[in-house]
Design an enzyme around this catalytic site. Structure first.
Site, PDB file in Angstrom:
ATOM      1  N   HIS A  81       0.839  -1.211   0.000  1.00 26.20           N
ATOM      2  CA  HIS A  81       0.000   0.000   0.000  1.00 26.20           C
ATOM      3  C   HIS A  81       0.863   1.245   0.000  1.00 26.20           C
ATOM      4  O   HIS A  81       2.059   1.193   0.276  1.00 26.20           O
ATOM      5  CB  HIS A  81      -0.954   0.012   1.202  1.00 26.20           C
ATOM      6  CG  HIS A  81      -0.297   0.098   2.549  1.00 26.20           C
ATOM      7  ND1 HIS A  81       0.109  -1.006   3.280  1.00 26.20           N
ATOM      8  CD2 HIS A  81       0.034   1.168   3.329  1.00 26.20           C
ATOM      9  CE1 HIS A  81       0.634  -0.626   4.427  1.00 26.20           C
ATOM     10  NE2 HIS A  81       0.616   0.691   4.485  1.00 26.20           N
ATOM     11  N   GLU A 130      -3.718   4.074   1.883  1.00 33.20           N
ATOM     12  CA  GLU A 130      -3.916   4.426   3.292  1.00 33.20           C
ATOM     13  C   GLU A 130      -3.895   5.950   3.406  1.00 33.20           C
ATOM     14  O   GLU A 130      -3.038   6.618   2.814  1.00 33.20           O
ATOM     15  CB  GLU A 130      -2.785   3.829   4.139  1.00 33.20           C
ATOM     16  CG  GLU A 130      -2.884   4.155   5.626  1.00 33.20           C
ATOM     17  CD  GLU A 130      -1.712   3.577   6.430  1.00 33.20           C
ATOM     18  OE1 GLU A 130      -0.948   2.725   5.901  1.00 33.20           O
ATOM     19  OE2 GLU A 130      -1.546   3.993   7.589  1.00 33.20           O
TER      20      GLU A 130
HETATM   21  C1  LIG Z   1       0.833  -0.777  10.538  1.00 32.73           C
HETATM   22  C2  LIG Z   1      -0.507  -0.195  10.697  1.00 32.73           C
HETATM   23  C3  LIG Z   1      -1.003   0.553   9.504  1.00 32.73           C
HETATM   24  C4  LIG Z   1      -0.228   1.853   9.376  1.00 32.73           C
HETATM   25  O1  LIG Z   1      -0.366   2.680  10.341  1.00 32.73           O
HETATM   26  O2  LIG Z   1       0.495   2.117   8.435  1.00 32.73           O
HETATM   27  C5  LIG Z   1      -0.942  -0.295   8.260  1.00 32.73           C
HETATM   28  O3  LIG Z   1      -0.420   0.011   7.242  1.00 32.73           O
HETATM   29  S1  LIG Z   1      -1.754  -1.821   8.432  1.00 32.73           S
HETATM   30  C6  LIG Z   1      -1.590  -2.582   6.821  1.00 32.73           C
HETATM   31  C7  LIG Z   1      -2.444  -3.767   6.764  1.00 32.73           C
HETATM   32  N1  LIG Z   1      -3.841  -3.444   6.855  1.00 32.73           N
HETATM   33  C8  LIG Z   1      -4.660  -3.396   5.784  1.00 32.73           C
HETATM   34  O4  LIG Z   1      -4.264  -3.694   4.657  1.00 32.73           O
HETATM   35  C9  LIG Z   1      -6.093  -3.035   6.063  1.00 32.73           C
HETATM   36  C10 LIG Z   1      -6.886  -2.766   4.803  1.00 32.73           C
HETATM   37  N2  LIG Z   1      -6.894  -3.936   3.931  1.00 32.73           N
HETATM   38  C11 LIG Z   1      -7.991  -4.714   3.761  1.00 32.73           C
HETATM   39  O5  LIG Z   1      -9.047  -4.463   4.316  1.00 32.73           O
HETATM   40  C12 LIG Z   1      -7.850  -5.925   2.863  1.00 32.73           C
HETATM   41  O6  LIG Z   1      -6.491  -6.280   2.781  1.00 32.73           O
HETATM   42  C13 LIG Z   1      -8.395  -5.671   1.426  1.00 32.73           C
HETATM   43  C14 LIG Z   1      -7.701  -4.500   0.722  1.00 32.73           C
HETATM   44  C15 LIG Z   1      -9.913  -5.427   1.483  1.00 32.73           C
HETATM   45  C16 LIG Z   1      -8.130  -6.924   0.597  1.00 32.73           C
HETATM   46  O7  LIG Z   1      -8.750  -7.990   1.219  1.00 32.73           O
HETATM   47  P1  LIG Z   1      -8.300  -9.502   0.897  1.00 32.73           P
HETATM   48  O8  LIG Z   1      -9.299 -10.384   1.564  1.00 32.73           O
HETATM   49  O9  LIG Z   1      -6.895  -9.704   1.203  1.00 32.73           O
HETATM   50  O10 LIG Z   1      -8.299  -9.623  -0.637  1.00 32.73           O
HETATM   51  P2  LIG Z   1      -9.417  -9.872  -1.712  1.00 32.73           P
HETATM   52  O11 LIG Z   1      -9.083 -11.140  -2.335  1.00 32.73           O
HETATM   53  O12 LIG Z   1     -10.799  -9.694  -1.175  1.00 32.73           O
HETATM   54  O13 LIG Z   1      -9.077  -8.693  -2.675  1.00 32.73           O
HETATM   55  C17 LIG Z   1     -10.021  -7.947  -3.343  1.00 32.73           C
HETATM   56  C18 LIG Z   1      -9.329  -7.298  -4.535  1.00 32.73           C
HETATM   57  O14 LIG Z   1      -8.317  -6.392  -4.072  1.00 32.73           O
HETATM   58  C19 LIG Z   1      -7.045  -6.781  -4.577  1.00 32.73           C
HETATM   59  N3  LIG Z   1      -6.047  -6.509  -3.560  1.00 32.73           N
HETATM   60  C20 LIG Z   1      -5.972  -7.070  -2.343  1.00 32.73           C
HETATM   61  N4  LIG Z   1      -4.938  -6.553  -1.664  1.00 32.73           N
HETATM   62  C21 LIG Z   1      -4.359  -5.642  -2.500  1.00 32.73           C
HETATM   63  C22 LIG Z   1      -3.241  -4.777  -2.371  1.00 32.73           C
HETATM   64  N5  LIG Z   1      -2.517  -4.752  -1.223  1.00 32.73           N
HETATM   65  N6  LIG Z   1      -2.913  -3.976  -3.392  1.00 32.73           N
HETATM   66  C23 LIG Z   1      -3.648  -3.992  -4.554  1.00 32.73           C
HETATM   67  N7  LIG Z   1      -4.738  -4.794  -4.737  1.00 32.73           N
HETATM   68  C24 LIG Z   1      -5.069  -5.601  -3.709  1.00 32.73           C
HETATM   69  C25 LIG Z   1      -7.184  -8.255  -4.889  1.00 32.73           C
HETATM   70  O15 LIG Z   1      -6.245  -8.658  -5.827  1.00 32.73           O
HETATM   71  C26 LIG Z   1      -8.599  -8.307  -5.411  1.00 32.73           C
HETATM   72  O16 LIG Z   1      -8.629  -7.814  -6.715  1.00 32.73           O
HETATM   73  P3  LIG Z   1      -9.556  -8.453  -7.839  1.00 32.73           P
HETATM   74  O17 LIG Z   1      -8.952  -9.790  -8.109  1.00 32.73           O
HETATM   75  O18 LIG Z   1      -9.459  -7.517  -8.989  1.00 32.73           O
HETATM   76  O19 LIG Z   1     -10.907  -8.551  -7.273  1.00 32.73           O
HETATM   77 CO   LIG Z   2       0.732   1.649   6.419  1.00 31.69          CO
END
Ligand SMILES: CC[C@@H](C(=O)O)C(=O)SCCNC(=O)CCNC(=O)[C@H](O)C(C)(C)COP(=O)(O)OP(=O)(O)OC[C@H]1O[C@@H](n2cnc3c(N)ncnc32)[C@H](O)[C@@H]1OP(=O)(O)O
Ligand SMILES: [Co+2]
Length: 140
Positions: A81, A130
């Site tokens: 991210h 983010e």
């Molecule tokens: C350290 C604390 C804090 C800070 O202060 O800096 C942080 O940074 S914490 C970092 C970790 N926390 C998070 O990432 C929270 C928000 N993220 C989420 O809610 C989920 O990760 C998500 C983004 C909703 C993805 O959920 P997930 O279940 O892993 O994946 P899906 O299979 O449902 O994905 C849907 C869709 O999104 C694409 N995807 C997933 N992750 C990423 C990414 N990191 N970058 C780009 N794209 C991503 C995934 O490929 C799917 O795409 P499609 O196939 O086109 O549907």
């Molecule tokens: Co972060």
């Protein structure tokens, strides 16, 4: 809303220890501090300083870590991210929602001690984004 500076780039990794070897030993980056756990966010975190931003190394913590899915698809880790600062987190959330971008949950305290939220990558050109309220000391 006025977009602020790039605060950090989040990099997911299966092992912060291994990643630190890469960033510090191979690339000569400086470690901001030792790794710490953020159970509320489901990650272990470590910041690496660069002259104009930080790299945030994140390793899964616990069964419900939000980065399990990403690491299942990218077992070696990778860019996860980008994080931009804003002066007012609630104003920013309202802005994104008004534009139809999906905000993931409510603002919560992030690694820098200020409120953060995430915007869904599907609404951000494929980049998980983010948004972080600037630390008070940085506001002029
Ligand atoms: C350290 C604390 C804090 C800070 O202060 O800096 C942080 O940074 S914490 C970092 C970790 N926390 C998070 O990432 C929270 C928000 N993220 C989420 O809610 C989920 O990760 C998500 C983004 C909703 C993805 O959920 P997930 O279940 O892993 O994946 P899906 O299979 O449902 O994905 C849907 C869709 O999104 C694409 N995807 C997933 N992750 C990423 C990414 N990191 N970058 C780009 N794209 C991503 C995934 O490929 C799917 O795409 P499609 O196939 O086109 O549907
Ligand atoms: Co972060």
């Amino acid at each position: 809303m006025k977009l602020g500076r790039l605060n950090h780039i989040g990099v997911a990794t299966p092992s912060i220890e291994d990643s630190l070897a890469l960033y510090c030993d191979l690339m000569g980056a400086e470690l901001a501090h030792t790794p710490f756990d953020l159970p509320a966010q489901g990650v272990k975190v470590c910041f690496v300083d660069t002259p104009n931003t930080q790299i945030e190394l994140i390793e899964p913590l616990g069964e419900d870590s939000p980065i399990h899915g990403f690491l299942a698809k990218n077992p070696a880790g990778g860019q996860h991210h980008v994080c931009y600062e804003v002066p007012d987190i609630h104003e920013a959330k309202a802005w994104f929602e008004e534009k139809g971008a999906r905000v993931l949950g409510e603002p919560r305290i992030g690694a820098h001690g200020t409120l953060i939220f995430f915007v869904h990558p599907r609404d951000m050109g494929g980049v998980l984004t983010e948004i972080m309220e600037s630390p008070r000391d940085d506001l002029h």
